[in-house]
Design an enzyme around this catalytic site. Structure first.
Site, mmCIF file in Angstrom:
data_model
loop_
_atom_site.group_PDB
_atom_site.id
_atom_site.type_symbol
_atom_site.label_atom_id
_atom_site.label_comp_id
_atom_site.label_asym_id
_atom_site.label_seq_id
_atom_site.Cartn_x
_atom_site.Cartn_y
_atom_site.Cartn_z
ATOM 1 N N ILE A 15 5.263 -2.477 -3.960
ATOM 2 C CA ILE A 15 5.500 -2.502 -2.520
ATOM 3 C C ILE A 15 4.395 -3.269 -1.811
ATOM 4 O O ILE A 15 4.659 -4.036 -0.875
ATOM 5 C CB ILE A 15 5.612 -1.070 -1.970
ATOM 6 C CG1 ILE A 15 6.843 -0.363 -2.547
ATOM 7 C CG2 ILE A 15 5.693 -1.076 -0.441
ATOM 8 C CD1 ILE A 15 6.929 1.123 -2.205
ATOM 9 N N TYR A 158 0.262 14.712 -6.543
ATOM 10 C CA TYR A 158 0.696 13.550 -5.767
ATOM 11 C C TYR A 158 1.263 13.973 -4.415
ATOM 12 O O TYR A 158 0.885 13.431 -3.367
ATOM 13 C CB TYR A 158 1.749 12.785 -6.556
ATOM 14 C CG TYR A 158 2.325 11.599 -5.807
ATOM 15 C CD1 TYR A 158 1.629 10.400 -5.735
ATOM 16 C CD2 TYR A 158 3.568 11.693 -5.178
ATOM 17 C CE1 TYR A 158 2.150 9.315 -5.039
ATOM 18 C CE2 TYR A 158 4.097 10.617 -4.488
ATOM 19 C CZ TYR A 158 3.392 9.425 -4.426
ATOM 20 O OH TYR A 158 3.914 8.359 -3.733
ATOM 21 N N LYS A 162 -0.205 13.239 -0.501
ATOM 22 C CA LYS A 162 0.488 12.541 0.576
ATOM 23 C C LYS A 162 0.582 13.418 1.827
ATOM 24 O O LYS A 162 0.560 12.908 2.958
ATOM 25 C CB LYS A 162 1.876 12.104 0.111
ATOM 26 C CG LYS A 162 1.832 11.032 -0.975
ATOM 27 C CD LYS A 162 1.099 9.774 -0.534
ATOM 28 C CE LYS A 162 1.179 8.673 -1.567
ATOM 29 N NZ LYS A 162 0.494 7.432 -1.137
ATOM 30 N N ALA A 192 11.602 0.770 -7.219
ATOM 31 C CA ALA A 192 11.371 0.350 -8.603
ATOM 32 C C ALA A 192 9.949 -0.163 -8.740
ATOM 33 O O ALA A 192 9.666 -1.359 -8.596
ATOM 34 C CB ALA A 192 12.371 -0.734 -8.999
#
Length: 238
Positions: A15, A158, A162, A192
């Protein structure tokens, strides 16, 4: 002519690379943050235009300080670098995995943002975009009708990192609002990337998420701040 500058951390792939690509297309000079010079340079060569290599390890104070010295002025900071170390629920979490995750996803964002604040304060329109995750939404995680709740607290390191990042986003937005900053968090959706096996197997286009990030980077003066938004511009509950 566009003389704006941006820094995207973790921009040599996924990204982050797509965000850099779109910002270059908007005419920005884009610092491509990469831990490894070789991978970063390959991304810069591919992106072309205004892409510039910036060697930056968000978990290394010396690397952050050296990178900040190379950037005199900055209009946009995209805190994209993130990792997922360990996927288990909290009772099974390995503390080293949790620490590694927080070092990048939380402490790294704090350290990088603070290091580049002087450069951002030289901008007439400073913008900070934090790449978060919908899995960090406590509201969504507690909703039995959403997919996140079905995983029964998996990915605790994780997801909680966040959630913490979302808190930092709000606090930065509140603190910096009087200076004209817009600080927002983006939920990019499942893409992906090499974040984990599920992401790698998905068909989600990273470029689609990148467009949402760039919209936040280009917010007008009357745009939102202190918000958690999905890649499509809709709000995400904290």
């Amino acid at each position: 002519m566009n003389d704006s500058t941006a820094l995207v951390t973790g921009a040599n792939k996924g990204i982050g690379k797509e965000i850099a690509r779109l910002l270059v297309a908007e005419g920005f000079t884009v610092y491509v943050g990469s831990r490894e010079a070789g991978r970063g340079q390959r991304a810069v060569d591919e992106l072309g235009g205004g892409a510039r290599l910036l060697v930056l390890d968000v978990t290394d104070a010396g690397s952050i300080a050296a990178a900040a010295r190379e950037v005199a002025a900055l209009d946009v900071l995209v805190n994209n670098a993130g990792i997922m170390a360990g996927a288990g629920p909290a009772p099974e979490a390995d503390l080293d995995d949790v620490r590694r995750t927080y070092e990048t996803n939380v402490f790294g964002v704090l350290a990088v943002t603070n290091a580049f604040l002087p450069a951002l304060r030289r901008s007439f329109r400073p913008r900070i975009v934090n790449i978060s995750s919908g899995t960090g939404s406590l509201t969504w995680s507690a909703d039995p009708d959403r997919e996140f709740a079905l995983h029964a607290g998996a990915g605790a390191a994780y997801r909680s990192s966040k959630t913490a990042l979302n808190a930092l986003t709000l606090f930065y937005a509140q603190t910096l609002a009087a200076e004209g900053f817009k600080v927002n968090a983006l939920a990019p959706g499942l893409r992906a990337t090499d974040l984990n096996e599920r992401a790698a197997a998905s068909d989600g286009d990273p470029a689609e998420a990148a467009r949402g990030a760039v919209e936040l980077a280009l917010l007008p003066d009357d745009g939102p701040t202190g918000r958690f938004l999905s890649w499509d511009g809709t709000g995400v509950p904290w």
